[in-house]
Design a protein around this motif. Structure first.
Motif, short mmCIF file in Angstrom:
data_model
loop_
_atom_site.label_atom_id
_atom_site.label_comp_id
_atom_site.label_asym_id
_atom_site.label_seq_id
_atom_site.Cartn_x
_atom_site.Cartn_y
_atom_site.Cartn_z
N ALA A 1 0.77 -1.07 0.13
CA ALA A 1 -0.22 0.01 -0.16
C ALA A 1 0.89 1.40 -0.09
CB ALA A 1 -0.91 -0.09 1.08
N ALA A 2 0.37 2.42 -0.71
CA ALA A 2 1.23 3.71 -0.69
C ALA A 2 0.23 4.91 -0.37
CB ALA A 2 1.84 3.59 -2.15
N VAL A 3 0.99 5.67 0.06
CA VAL A 3 0.36 7.24 0.16
C VAL A 3 1.43 8.14 -0.15
CG1 VAL A 3 -1.34 6.66 2.08
CG2 VAL A 3 0.93 7.24 2.84
N VAL A 4 0.88 9.37 -0.73
CA VAL A 4 1.81 10.29 -1.19
C VAL A 4 1.38 11.46 -0.05
CG1 VAL A 4 2.35 12.24 -2.66
CG2 VAL A 4 1.74 9.87 -3.53
N LEU A 5 2.45 11.91 0.77
CA LEU A 5 2.20 12.92 1.62
C LEU A 5 2.70 14.54 0.97
CD1 LEU A 5 3.54 11.48 5.16
CD2 LEU A 5 1.24 11.15 3.94
N SER A 6 1.95 15.23 1.34
CA SER A 6 2.29 16.54 0.74
C SER A 6 2.33 17.65 1.82
CB SER A 6 0.96 17.06 -0.20
OG SER A 6 1.32 18.63 -0.53
N LYS A 7 3.13 18.68 1.99
CA LYS A 7 2.98 19.93 2.68
C LYS A 7 1.62 20.63 2.48
CE LYS A 7 6.52 23.39 3.64
NZ LYS A 7 7.75 23.96 3.15
N GLU A 8 1.09 20.98 3.58
CA GLU A 8 -0.18 21.39 3.46
C GLU A 8 -0.48 22.62 2.58
OE1 GLU A 8 -1.60 22.95 7.25
OE2 GLU A 8 -3.51 23.62 6.42
#
Lengths: 394, 394
Positions: free
Chosen positions: B224-231
């Protein structure tokens, strides 16, 4: 916002009686004592370990670290792994945790207990840091992978067999000799390159052509630890401090077949980024601890660090620049070759040695007037690359 | 400064043909596509993996992730390991990297390929997540360790054999039934607790008294994977976003003998800290994905999360509060029991499922009007504990 190293710990490296668990406690406690802060001030612990599973049947090692002090119970403990660069990877994770505001102080421990296995077992576990389907599974070992670098480099720059052999022996001789002065080193002895070149084959057998026994680092147990602090707190605690001016990590393809075998391509990029981040040039570097897992790797590190142009790294040994009295002393600790290479500990060990060097409290040879030290730590066949720039600040 | 989840990817869980390497690429590419950013915008990759060494002879797995896209070459890739919580640990490291200012976007992949080994082999590799000298080496398995929790809880709260057996079966039945609607789940079927209680011993044998086969999660492959981003960047990219309101990690002693065996002591602390950090109470929680590696663990998770008082968690099943139509639906995905438990993937899988649930794009059962979801992911016998609070923001 800067991050400082305010405490260091370092066990002896070698074939030790201490267990994996003992080593974590020993290095961690020493670093905490040196930092002169209370254990409860530590916000989290980062453990660099390559293969507790393979060597010790112990994955999920990080929680053990709370045994260092009862005040550490419930603190977040995390294991970070990037092969032989696991120690640097753990420092990076800790630095990020501080810079993210998660914690003010972090304890980093690098550890490996390798002598539980015989040579065959160790070779297999280390080979799991290669791209297994194409390398390890086909019988490729780490001496074999670095022999590819040695052959690639020698061919690319058309170096004669004799000259090349001599250059590798010079790296080995230098590091053995430096290691003699390091009380924590696994082995160290005064050796010249001629001593090594004149060894009979049975004393210095070929491991993977052209690498011989004296070109290979050691199988070791050991741990090293640092306490990191947010800059503002560090300045209240100590008069002389070591700042992390840059810690850059780059990654290249896992299979060596997809990369050049005559340079550390991603390592070079890491160095450039690190110098830029630290606002220094190679001329500002006072010394380096580099990843001489095999002698060829140290020569490639010279070039990655910019101490020499491409294809000219081996000449630094003739020119004397990388000896303790040279312009860029490299591995005055003895390096992985003589100090030992408990793989998960190595990146942290480099940071400890460089910090102590900068503070004038060297473990072993003390250089004069050092302000900036660099460590160059790689994982696998240089798929993982870390460059740490440390600076003494008053 | 907040961190948002802007992309998700999730392979099927089960006994798969795909290799460890394939799984990383599949989940990573899907998350990147979903995030609608270019690969070159990713600042670093964090791989949660428990034992690539033990299951696949592949330590030093993280660099492989640059194979997801040629633009990722040279980006820092790091493996994070904390047993069955490795996925959450990787999210935490990525979040810190963003909050530290190291990067604006991070890719997190959790992965495990377990079906390479037979049951005996898997049991051994998993046992390396215990405190080996005292547990694994003495024949203690993970079913055995969680049986200790089951026995400890039952005794502490004086629950009758019959009631306890029924409660465990209710967890199993609920999660199997929920899993039926999850197209990526390893197994799912409509089951009642009576179906399970009435199974003959040969269909539901005792694994470690009082835990039976239907109390145990599965041996699985998956990623499973997620992309995280600065707000600040996330808000430009998407209209509906999921924010990481809190991600808390606590550690307890590695040996279970040093802890209570009737509660997740450190897990409770993590929950309290997470609710405080996210500025919510348990009343604000709309659903949870929790670590039902064994049915007893789900009941202990209810109590850790504050859904029930100590010793009353099992009653939630009678009251219906943890079913999809209840106050706090738990494991509507099917949980580890039915969805599958590729251990390094699990924490990331929970985050993916919760994110999709909050966005109204559930994989499986879609709950109504959800704003806040919680994941509770543990490593080993709950030595490592992670609580993630996700919130939908417009």
């Amino acid at each position: 916002m800067g991050v400082m190293i305010i405490g260091t710990g370092h066990t002896k490296f070698g074939r030790l009686n201490e267990s994996l668990y003992d080593l974590i406690i020993a290095a961690g406690r020493e670093a905490l004592e040196d930092a002169k802060i209370e254990a409860k001030q530590i916000g989290g612990i980062f453990v660099g370990n390559y293969s507790g599973g393979g060597f010790n049947n112990q994955e999920h090692l990080a929680p053990w670290a709370i045994e260092i002090n009862p005040e550490l119970r419930f603190k977040p403990c995390t294991r970070i792994e990037n092969a032989c660069a696991s120690g640097s990877a753990a420092i990076k994770a800790a630095k990020n945790a501080i810079e993210a505001g998660e914690m003010d102080f972090a304890l980093v421990i690098g550890v490996e207990k390798m002598t539980t296995l015989d040579t065959k077992g160790v070779t297999k576990v280390l080979a799991m840091a290669s791209y297994w389907p194409e390398e390890g599974a086909k019988g490729m070992t780490f001496p074999g992978l670095f022999a590819q670098f040695a052959l690639g480099y020698k061919e690319k720059y058309k170096i004669t067999d004799e000259k090349f052999r001599e250059s590798l022996a010079k790296v080995s001789a230098k590091n053995h000799t430096n290691g003699k002065y390091n009380p924590l080193a696994q082995m160290g002895k005064e050796l010249s390159c001629y001593d090594i070149l004149n060894l009979p084959d049975e004393k210095n057998p070929i491991i993977a052509e052209p690498l011989r026994l004296y070109d290979c680092s050691l199988v070791s147990d050991g741990a090293a630890a640092v306490v990191l602090s947010k800059e503002e707190f560090a300045k209240d605690l100590k008069d002389e401090l070591v700042e992390i001016s840059a810690l850059i990590h780059t990654t290249d393809y896992l299979p060596l077949s997809k990369r050049y075998n005559w340079e550390f391509t991603a390592g070079k990029k890491a160095v450039m980024q690190a110098y830029e981040k630290a606002r220094i040039t190679v001329e500002d570097v006072d010394f380096a601890e580099v990843h001489d897992c095999f002698t060829i790797a140290e020569i490639l590190a010279y070039e990655a660090l910019g101490f020499a142009k491409d294809g000219e790294g081996y000449k630094l040994l003739d020119e004397g620049l990388v000896y303790p009295d040279g312009k860029w002393p490299v591995n005055v600790s003895g390096g992985l070759k003589a100090k030992g290479h408990p793989v998960g500990a190595t990146g942290v060990s480099m940071a400890v040695l460089a910090t102590r060097q900068l503070l004038g409290k060297a473990i072993g040879i003390q250089l004069k007037d050092c302000e900036i030290g660099v460590t160059f730590n790689i994982g696998g066949s240089a798929a993982s690359n870390y460059v740490l720039v440390l600076k003494r600040v008053c």
